[in-house]
Motif scaffolding. Structure first.
Motif, PDB file in Angstrom:
ATOM      1  N   HIS A  96       0.817  -1.221   0.000  1.00 51.50           N
ATOM      2  CA  HIS A  96       0.000   0.000   0.000  1.00 51.50           C
ATOM      3  C   HIS A  96       0.849   1.269   0.000  1.00 51.50           C
ATOM      4  O   HIS A  96       0.421   2.304  -0.474  1.00 51.50           O
ATOM      5  CB  HIS A  96      -0.963   0.001   1.198  1.00 51.50           C
ATOM      6  N   VAL A  97       2.085   1.184   0.511  1.00 46.91           N
ATOM      7  CA  VAL A  97       2.969   2.340   0.560  1.00 46.91           C
ATOM      8  C   VAL A  97       3.342   2.809  -0.852  1.00 46.91           C
ATOM      9  O   VAL A  97       3.400   4.006  -1.118  1.00 46.91           O
ATOM     10  CB  VAL A  97       4.253   2.010   1.370  1.00 46.91           C
ATOM     11  N   VAL A  98       3.576   1.877  -1.771  1.00 44.71           N
ATOM     12  CA  VAL A  98       3.974   2.236  -3.139  1.00 44.71           C
ATOM     13  C   VAL A  98       2.861   2.063  -4.164  1.00 44.71           C
ATOM     14  O   VAL A  98       3.010   2.463  -5.310  1.00 44.71           O
ATOM     15  CB  VAL A  98       5.227   1.450  -3.593  1.00 44.71           C
ATOM     16  N   SER A  99       1.732   1.499  -3.769  1.00 47.89           N
ATOM     17  CA  SER A  99       0.662   1.202  -4.728  1.00 47.89           C
ATOM     18  C   SER A  99       0.087   2.452  -5.389  1.00 47.89           C
ATOM     19  O   SER A  99      -0.425   2.381  -6.492  1.00 47.89           O
ATOM     20  CB  SER A  99      -0.463   0.409  -4.062  1.00 47.89           C
ATOM     21  N   ARG A 100       0.210   3.583  -4.742  1.00 42.51           N
ATOM     22  CA  ARG A 100      -0.322   4.827  -5.331  1.00 42.51           C
ATOM     23  C   ARG A 100       0.653   5.447  -6.335  1.00 42.51           C
ATOM     24  O   ARG A 100       0.330   6.426  -6.998  1.00 42.51           O
ATOM     25  CB  ARG A 100      -0.664   5.815  -4.234  1.00 42.51           C
TER      26      ARG A 100
END
Length: 128
Positions: A24-28
């Protein structure tokens, strides 16, 4: 200047990868694709996360993913990875083609791995 030139390309190899607990930290951020390092690294199991270290010999080709991250947001990833705490250091990574000259960076583990399990070429989501 082109906006894409300002982005930082990060190679992730563990819990930040798709399907793992910290993705979730890099998913955006923009997923660029899968990548493989040159055989100058070893990947170690450090409990609930892996650590990548650069080695002089007997390296492995480590599998991971590349993300393009906005420079203002890279500090968030650095914090999650423990850069300020001295756990990891963000450094240029040596990748194989087609990413060989991408200028990508990764997080190298700075701790002792002498008693850690060698993971070979990749971190499995099930290992976390």
């Amino acid at each position: 200047m082109d906006v894409e030139e300002e982005l930082i390309t990060i190679f992730v190899y563990g819990t930040l990868k798709r399907g793992d607990c910290r993705h979730h930290v890099v998913s955006r951020f923009h997923f660029l694709g899968e990548a493989v390092t040159q055989p100058v690294y070893r990947l170690f199991h450090l409990g609930s996360y892996p650590g990548l270290v650069e080695v002089a010999e007997d390296g492995s080709e480590v599998q991971g993913e590349l993300y393009a991250i906005d420079p203002e947001r890279i500090r968030e990833v650095d914090e999650i990875e423990g850069v300020e705490a001295g756990l990891y250091q963000r450094v240029p990574v040596q990748l194989q083609s087609p990413w060989r000259i991408s200028g990508a960076e990764t997080y190298l583990y700075l701790g002792d791995v002498s008693h850690a399990k060698d993971l070979g070429t990749h971190w499995e989501v099930a290992e976390s």
